[in-house]
Scaffold this motif. Structure first.
Motif, short mmCIF file in Angstrom:
data_model
loop_
_atom_site.label_atom_id
_atom_site.label_comp_id
_atom_site.label_asym_id
_atom_site.label_seq_id
_atom_site.Cartn_x
_atom_site.Cartn_y
_atom_site.Cartn_z
N CYS A 24 -32.51 -45.55 -33.97
CA CYS A 24 -31.15 -46.11 -33.97
C CYS A 24 -30.22 -45.12 -34.67
CB CYS A 24 -31.20 -47.43 -34.73
SG CYS A 24 -29.62 -48.26 -34.87
N ILE A 25 -29.06 -44.89 -34.07
CA ILE A 25 -28.08 -44.00 -34.70
C ILE A 25 -27.24 -44.80 -35.69
CG2 ILE A 25 -25.91 -42.75 -34.20
CD1 ILE A 25 -27.27 -41.62 -31.70
N VAL A 26 -26.88 -44.16 -36.80
CA VAL A 26 -25.95 -44.78 -37.76
C VAL A 26 -24.73 -43.85 -37.85
CG1 VAL A 26 -25.66 -45.75 -40.07
CG2 VAL A 26 -27.96 -45.59 -39.07
N ALA A 27 -23.60 -44.33 -37.37
CA ALA A 27 -22.37 -43.51 -37.37
C ALA A 27 -21.59 -43.84 -38.64
CB ALA A 27 -21.54 -43.84 -36.14
N VAL A 28 -21.48 -42.87 -39.55
CA VAL A 28 -20.81 -43.13 -40.82
C VAL A 28 -19.54 -42.29 -40.89
CG1 VAL A 28 -21.14 -43.32 -43.30
CG2 VAL A 28 -23.13 -43.16 -41.80
N GLY A 29 -18.37 -42.92 -40.85
CA GLY A 29 -17.14 -42.13 -40.96
C GLY A 29 -15.98 -42.76 -40.19
N GLY A 30 -15.12 -41.91 -39.69
CA GLY A 30 -13.90 -42.37 -39.01
C GLY A 30 -14.10 -42.49 -37.51
N GLY A 31 -12.96 -42.52 -36.80
CA GLY A 31 -12.99 -42.75 -35.35
C GLY A 31 -13.72 -41.67 -34.58
#
Ligand code: GLY
Length: 328
Positions: free
Chosen positions: A92-99
Motif C-alpha cells: 500500500c502506498i502512503v502519500a505524505v504531503g501536499g497536492g
C-alpha cells in the motif's frame, strides 16, 4: 475527532480529521502489510518518522518538491524503484504531503500492477480540504495540467490539522483559495465565515465543513460528468495562468484566485470576492493578455471539439455550468 464517510462506486472510504493525529497513527496501519511511503524533499522529517513508526515494514521514496514532479519521468523513476524492490500487489502506498504528492502517488497506485491501495496523509491546507479527497489522481504533460490520470479513491484519508501550524503563510493562503471556492459555489454562510472570522481558531471544523461540501459533489457525480464540474470554478483560467508561467510564478490556489475573479460576472459578488482574496493575500490581477490565456485554455483536457464547460458565479453560494466555445 471528526469522521466523514465517502461513498464511492469504486471503493468507499473514510476521512479522519483530528488534531495531533500524526501521533496516533497506529490504529490505521497494519503490522502485516508493506507500505511504500512517498513524499517530497521539503516535508518535515518528523512527519516521516511518525509514519515510519506506525508502519513497520516500509520503503521510503522521495522526489523533488514542486508541480514539475507530476511528470512522466518522475512517475517512471518511482515505479522503477518499486519494481527493483519487488513491491507486490498487496502493498500500500502512503502519500505524505501536499497536492503534488497526493496526485503523483495516487496515479502510481492506480497503475502499478493494475492498481494497489493508497493512503492519503495530506499536510497542506490545499490537499486537506480538496485534492486528497475525491479520487482524482494525475500527472501533467508539456501541454496540459492533470491531462494523464484516473479516478482512483484512496483507502483512507488521515488529516492532522496541526500540520498547518508550521505551514508557511503563503501556502496556508494558497489552500484558503479552495475554501473560498467552496463558499463561492455552494455556501454563502461559509463564504461569510471566511470573510469575517479567524478561520485558524478552529481548523478542524473548517476542514470538516469544506470536505462535507466536497463529499456532496463527489458522491453525486464521482466521474465528473455533471455537478462535480462546479468544483472547477476558477480552475480553467487558473490552470492556464499556472501553465503560462511554467508553474514558476503562482501556486495553484493563487492562480485559481485569479481564475475565480474572471469567472464571477456580478459586480457586487466580484467585489466581495476580491476583498476576501485580499484578506488572504491572494493575487487579484495579472498582466497577461487575454489572447495568450485563451490560447492555453484551448488545449485544456476538458475542451471537447465543440465547447468547454465553464463555471460561473453570479450570486455567491450558487454556481452555473455554461457551455462555451473555445475553438481549437
Ligand atoms: N478538485 C476538483 C475535483 O476534485 O473535482
Amino acid at each position: 475527532m471528526k469522521k466523514i464517510d465517502v461513498r464511492s462506486k469504486l471503493n468507499n472510504y473514510s476521512i479522519i480529521i483530528e488534531n495531533n493525529l500524526l501521533n496516533r497513527l497506529e490504529d490505521y496501519f497494519d503490522n502485516e502489510k508493506f507500505y511504500v511511503i512517498i513524499h517530497d524533499d521539503h516535508i518535515p522529517k518528523e512527519y516521516i518518522n511518525k509514519i515510519r513508526m506506525a508502519c513497520k515494514n516500509n520503503l521510503i521514496i522521495n522526489f523533488p518538491e514542486g508541480e514539475k514532479s507530476k511528470s512522466f519521468s518522475e512517475y517512471e523513476r518511482i515505479i522503477s524503484i518499486m519494481q527493483k524492490n519487488n513491491i507486490k500487489r498487496d502493498a500500500c502506498i502512503v502519500a505524505v504531503g501536499g497536492g503534488v504528492t497526493g496526485d503523483l502517488s495516487g496515479f502510481i497506485a492506480s497503475t502499478y500492477l493494475r492498481g494497489i491501495g493508497y493512503i492519503q496523509v495530506p499536510t497542506s491546507l490545499l490537499s486537506q480540504i480538496d485534492s486528497s479527497v475525491g479520487g482524482k489522481v494525475a500527472i501533467n504533460t508539456d501541454y496540459a495540467k492533470n491531462s494523464v490520470g484516473s479516478f482512483y479513491p484512496p483507502s483512507i484519508v488521515l488529516i492532522d490539522p496541526l500540520t498547518l501550524k508550521t505551514l508557511p503563510k503563503r501556502h496556508f493562503n494558497n489552500g484558503m483559495a479552495e475554501g473560498i471556492k467552496y463558499g463561492m459555489i455552494y455556501s454563502k454562510t461559509l463564504f461569510d465565515r471566511i470573510s469575517n472570522k479567524n478561520i485558524e481558531e478552529d481548523l478542524e471544523t473548517f476542514i470538516y465543513d469544506c470536505l462535507m461540501i466536497k463529499k456532496y459533489f463527489v458522491e453525486n457525480d464521482e466521474f465528473d460528468s455533471s455537478i462535480r464540474q462546479m468544483l472547477n470554478f476558477g480552475h480553467t483560467y487558473g490552470h492556464a495562468y499556472e501553465r503560462y508561467y511554467n508553474f514558476n510564478k503562482y501556486l495553484h490556489g493563487e492562480a485559481v484566485a485569479l481564475g475565480m475573479i474572471k469567472s464571477t460576472r456580478n459586480t457586487n459578488a466580484k467585489n466581495n470576492l476580491i476583498s476576501v482574496l485580499k484578506k488572504y493575500n491572494l493575487p487579484i490581477s495579472d498582466k497577461i493578455n487575454e489572447e495568450d490565456i485563451v490560447d492555453i485554455i484551448k488545449k485544456d483536457k476538458k475542451n471537447t471539439s465543440k465547447y468547454l464547460n465553464m463555471i460561473y458565479v453570479d450570486t455567491i453560494g450558487e454556481a452555473n455550468i455554461v457551455k462555451q466555445l473555445f475553438r481549437r
